[in-house]
Motif scaffolding. Structure first.
Motif, short mmCIF file in Angstrom:
data_model
loop_
_atom_site.label_atom_id
_atom_site.label_comp_id
_atom_site.label_asym_id
_atom_site.label_seq_id
_atom_site.Cartn_x
_atom_site.Cartn_y
_atom_site.Cartn_z
N HIS B 32 -44.86 -140.98 26.42
CA HIS B 32 -45.02 -139.32 26.77
C HIS B 32 -45.41 -139.18 28.32
CE1 HIS B 32 -45.42 -137.59 22.92
NE2 HIS B 32 -45.77 -138.61 22.62
N ALA B 33 -45.72 -140.61 29.01
CA ALA B 33 -45.42 -140.38 30.29
C ALA B 33 -44.37 -140.08 30.39
CB ALA B 33 -46.63 -140.73 30.48
N GLN B 34 -43.74 -141.50 30.38
CA GLN B 34 -42.00 -141.18 30.95
C GLN B 34 -41.28 -140.28 30.30
OE1 GLN B 34 -41.04 -145.29 28.36
NE2 GLN B 34 -41.94 -146.44 30.35
N VAL B 35 -41.69 -139.76 29.01
CA VAL B 35 -40.55 -138.70 28.90
C VAL B 35 -40.88 -137.64 29.59
CG1 VAL B 35 -39.88 -136.54 26.91
CG2 VAL B 35 -40.42 -139.11 26.74
N LEU B 36 -42.24 -137.46 30.06
CA LEU B 36 -43.23 -136.03 30.90
C LEU B 36 -42.68 -136.41 32.19
CD1 LEU B 36 -45.58 -134.00 31.14
CD2 LEU B 36 -46.87 -135.54 32.02
N VAL B 37 -42.23 -137.71 32.50
CA VAL B 37 -41.63 -137.61 34.54
C VAL B 37 -39.93 -137.50 33.78
CG1 VAL B 37 -41.27 -139.33 36.04
CG2 VAL B 37 -43.49 -139.43 34.73
N SER B 38 -39.37 -137.84 33.11
CA SER B 38 -37.81 -138.12 33.14
C SER B 38 -37.58 -136.64 32.76
CB SER B 38 -37.29 -138.98 32.19
OG SER B 38 -38.36 -138.70 30.92
N SER B 39 -37.98 -136.04 31.73
CA SER B 39 -37.84 -134.05 32.19
C SER B 39 -37.51 -134.13 33.35
CB SER B 39 -38.42 -133.74 30.10
OG SER B 39 -39.84 -133.53 30.70
N LEU B 40 -39.23 -133.39 33.97
CA LEU B 40 -39.07 -133.08 35.08
C LEU B 40 -37.77 -133.20 36.03
CD1 LEU B 40 -40.92 -131.09 37.13
CD2 LEU B 40 -41.44 -133.72 37.55
N GLY B 41 -37.67 -135.40 35.91
CA GLY B 41 -36.26 -135.23 37.15
C GLY B 41 -35.44 -134.85 36.40
N GLN B 42 -34.94 -134.13 34.90
CA GLN B 42 -33.73 -133.77 34.67
C GLN B 42 -34.12 -132.45 35.65
OE1 GLN B 42 -32.58 -135.46 31.13
NE2 GLN B 42 -30.54 -134.74 31.09
N LEU B 43 -34.63 -131.42 34.90
CA LEU B 43 -34.84 -130.53 35.92
C LEU B 43 -34.50 -130.68 37.32
CD1 LEU B 43 -37.74 -128.88 33.88
CD2 LEU B 43 -36.20 -128.72 33.23
N SER B 44 -35.15 -131.58 37.23
CA SER B 44 -34.73 -131.29 39.27
C SER B 44 -33.59 -131.36 39.46
CB SER B 44 -35.89 -132.54 40.17
OG SER B 44 -35.21 -133.78 40.01
N ARG B 45 -32.86 -132.02 38.49
CA ARG B 45 -31.01 -132.32 39.16
C ARG B 45 -30.26 -130.59 38.96
NH1 ARG B 45 -30.29 -136.79 34.36
NH2 ARG B 45 -32.54 -137.48 35.02
N THR B 46 -30.90 -129.68 37.90
CA THR B 46 -30.04 -128.58 38.73
C THR B 46 -30.82 -127.69 39.50
OG1 THR B 46 -30.67 -127.99 36.13
CG2 THR B 46 -28.65 -129.01 36.13
N PRO B 47 -32.03 -128.16 40.44
CA PRO B 47 -32.85 -126.90 41.18
C PRO B 47 -32.86 -125.41 41.00
CG PRO B 47 -31.50 -127.75 43.09
CD PRO B 47 -30.54 -128.83 41.60
N VAL B 48 -31.50 -125.15 41.03
CA VAL B 48 -31.48 -123.45 41.07
C VAL B 48 -31.54 -122.91 39.82
CG1 VAL B 48 -29.60 -121.68 41.91
CG2 VAL B 48 -29.71 -123.99 43.22
N ALA B 49 -31.07 -123.72 38.45
CA ALA B 49 -31.55 -122.44 37.29
C ALA B 49 -32.18 -123.09 37.19
CB ALA B 49 -29.97 -124.30 37.11
N THR B 50 -33.10 -123.88 37.84
CA THR B 50 -34.59 -124.03 37.20
C THR B 50 -35.45 -123.56 37.89
OG1 THR B 50 -34.07 -126.87 36.76
CG2 THR B 50 -36.47 -126.49 37.07
N PHE B 51 -35.00 -122.66 38.88
CA PHE B 51 -35.77 -122.76 39.40
C PHE B 51 -35.53 -120.71 38.83
CE2 PHE B 51 -36.54 -118.75 42.91
CZ PHE B 51 -37.69 -119.54 43.30
#
Lengths: 221, 328
Positions: B32-51
């Motif tokens: 779960h911790a890994q997925v928590l971090v990796s999903s944040l990583g996934q979001l940070s790859r598209t910072p503008v859309a995420t923001f």
């Protein structure tokens, strides 16, 4: 390992894709599934992987009657089957290592164990030096070998291959078949759907021949 | 995860199961911790859309929360005004001057009363003549029509609307009192208006909460569609629904949390901007009033609410759309 008893499959509103198919593959047996397009090869594989369910008859895999398997158990059933696709179905945003590791990640294998087993699987298909590459940079034959490594990394008792050599030249095809042969020798049941007749002639394995949904050769009465 | 293939001998089975269980829990939490971090990583790859998504959520949350803060401030401010509450007792016209003064003295001794100011009938008449401009007309009357008045200043104990009303009823019961009138109708009306606004804020919060659900749900739906091929492959090699769902759920959690943080920042900045003019206004009224900001408790509540909304929104989207994706 695979037992079909009077299996028929009728798609909603269509004709019968499989009718009264009977056969039994033993553990460690390697067989080819052939027939023209539309003869029912894909349907048969789909019944084994529970993408589809049979309309009549029983499919028994590894002692498990699939018609009695509830939907939520399907993933666990599929973990016992290594599937190799014609178009590889690799994930192009991940490295070769991550692609091969995926079944282990899904099964919840600890990460140090994952690394060991992924390298072992890549070693079997002679791609150990490509673990950090992305699939897009590999040749067609190499991509297919990555697909095979992913299918066997979990050490499933059953391997299914759907036209694994469809896009490969004869030498590469032969190489792939040798890899399957090796797995069958260590006890893995291998079923290869193909219409590459030249290739089949060079091998001495059992053949299951489908024609318009009927098994006309290699089955049982 | 907790299944064992082979039954172990009895004693070993117990310790083995405990060991296996703690290992399984550990592995589970680690994943779960890994997925928590990796999903944040996934979001940070598209910072503008995420923001942009997080900003929409943030603005939607900032509106009702900001209004709530303003209401709290208004309540604090109007609480100070209640000190201005007075009760006027109009005495019966046959009450003598002596009786009125005696009553005033008795009332001064009540626990809820700070002070009593007595306006005699004559004083009232003089005041009326001076202020109304009807002085000449009054001369035509033989009797003074105006009653004597006792102006009651309640003390701190009787400043809430409820206790003021109680005091009012008590004063009305004196036989000399004709009419008891509370000079705080307008505050009551203000409170009534604020209660309406408060309900409005609740409705607004519900609507905008729904909007957050829809925004997160739609974003997750698009994410699911763009990873359709990957989902099919994972299903084919034995990924459970829970495994596939997890990264999307955590994405929703991150969207919610980021949106909440943006909302906190937006509200704080907005309050900072208006605090200058509010301070000037308060100074003009010689009021010590100061704008209060979001408290720590409110911030924690807001972030928890936004995170939960994100989770719920992605849960709804995932539940609806993952089922539709099956290998064919």
């Amino acid at each position: 390992m695979i037992r079909f008893s009077d299996v028929s499959k009728r798609y909603p509103g269509g004709q019968e894709a499989l009718s009264n198919v009977n056969f039994h593959l033993l553990p460690g047996e390697m067989a080819f599934l052939t027939g023209h397009s539309g003869a029912g090869k894909s349907t048969l594989l789909k019944l084994v992987t529970l993408i589809e369910r049979s309309s009549r008859g029983q499919v028994i895999i590894n002692g498990q009657n699939l018609s009695k398997l509830p939907r939520r158990r399907i993933p666990y059933h599929r973990r016992n089957i290594g599937i190799i696709f014609q178009d590889h179905q690799l994930l192009f945003d991940r490295t070769v290592f991550d692609n091969v590791a995926l079944p282990l990640v899904i099964a919840g294998v600890p990460s140090n164990e994952i690394a060991r087993r992924v390298r072992a699987a890549l070693d079997k298909v002679s791609l150990l030096n490509k673990e950090k590459s992305y699939p897009i940079t590999l040749s067609g034959g190499e991509q297919q070998r990555v697909g095979i490594a992913r299918a066997v990394v979990n050490k499933p008792p059953l391997l299914l291959a759907d036209e694994p050599t469809g896009n490969l030249d004869p030498d590469l095809s032969w190489e792939i078949m040798q890899i399957f042969e090796q797995f069958s020798q260590v006890g893995v049941t291998v079923l290869v759907a193909t219409h590459d007749l030249d290739l089949i002639k060079r091998m001495s394995n059992r053949r299951l021949v489908l024609e318009q949904g009927r098994l006309i050769q290699g089955g049982e009465a | 995860m907790f299944r064992r293939n082979k039954p172990l001998p009895r004693r070993e089975a117990i310790s083995g199961r405990q060991h296996g269980l703690s290992m399984a829990v550990k592995t589970y939490l680690l994943r779960h911790a890994q997925v928590l971090v990796s999903s944040l990583g996934q979001l940070s790859r598209t910072p503008v859309a995420t923001f942009m998504t997080a900003a929409v959520i943030g603005i939607a949350l900032a509106l009702p929360t900001g209004l709530h803060v303003l209401l709290d401030n208004a309540q604090q401010l109007s609480g100070g005004w209640q000190g201005a509450t007075q009760i006027s007792l109009f005495l019966k016209t046959d009450t003598t001057d002596f009786q009125a003064r005696t009553l005033a003295n008795r009332l001064r001794k009540l626990g809820e009363v700070e002070d009593v100011h007595y306006i005699s009938r004559q004083q009232a008449l003089n005041e009326f003549k001076a202020l109304s401009g009807f002085g000449d007309a009054l001369k035509a009357l033989q009797d003074n029509p105006l009653p004597a008045v006792l102006v009651i200043q309640p003390n701190n104990k009787a400043r809430s609307p409820a206790s003021t009303s109680l005091l009012l009823a008590k004063l009305k019961a004196y036989p000399e009192v004709d009419i008891a009138q509370l000079d705080m109708q307008w505050i009551k009306r203000l409170y009534a208006i604020m209660a309406i606004v408060r309900q409005g804020v609740v409705i607004l919060a519900a609507l905008l909460g729904l909007a957050v659900l829809l925004v997160v749900g739609n974003t997750i739906r698009l994410a699911i569609q763009s990873r359709r091929a990957e989902i099919v492959v994972i299903k084919l090699i034995g990924g459970t629904d829970a495994f596939i769902r997890r990264p999307f759920l955590y994405s929703g959690v991150w969207y919610g949390l980021l949106g909440g943080i943006i909302a906190v920042i937006a509200i704080t900045v907005a309050l900072l901007i208006i605090s200058g003019p509010v301070g000037q206004l308060a100074a003009l009224y010689q009021s010590p009033f100061k704008l209060s900001y979001l408290g720590l408790g409110s911030i924690v509540n807001l972030l928890m609410a936004s995170t939960l909304l994100g989770l719920l929104g992605s849960w709804l989207a995932v539940g609806k759309h993952l089922r539709e994706i099956e290998p064919t």
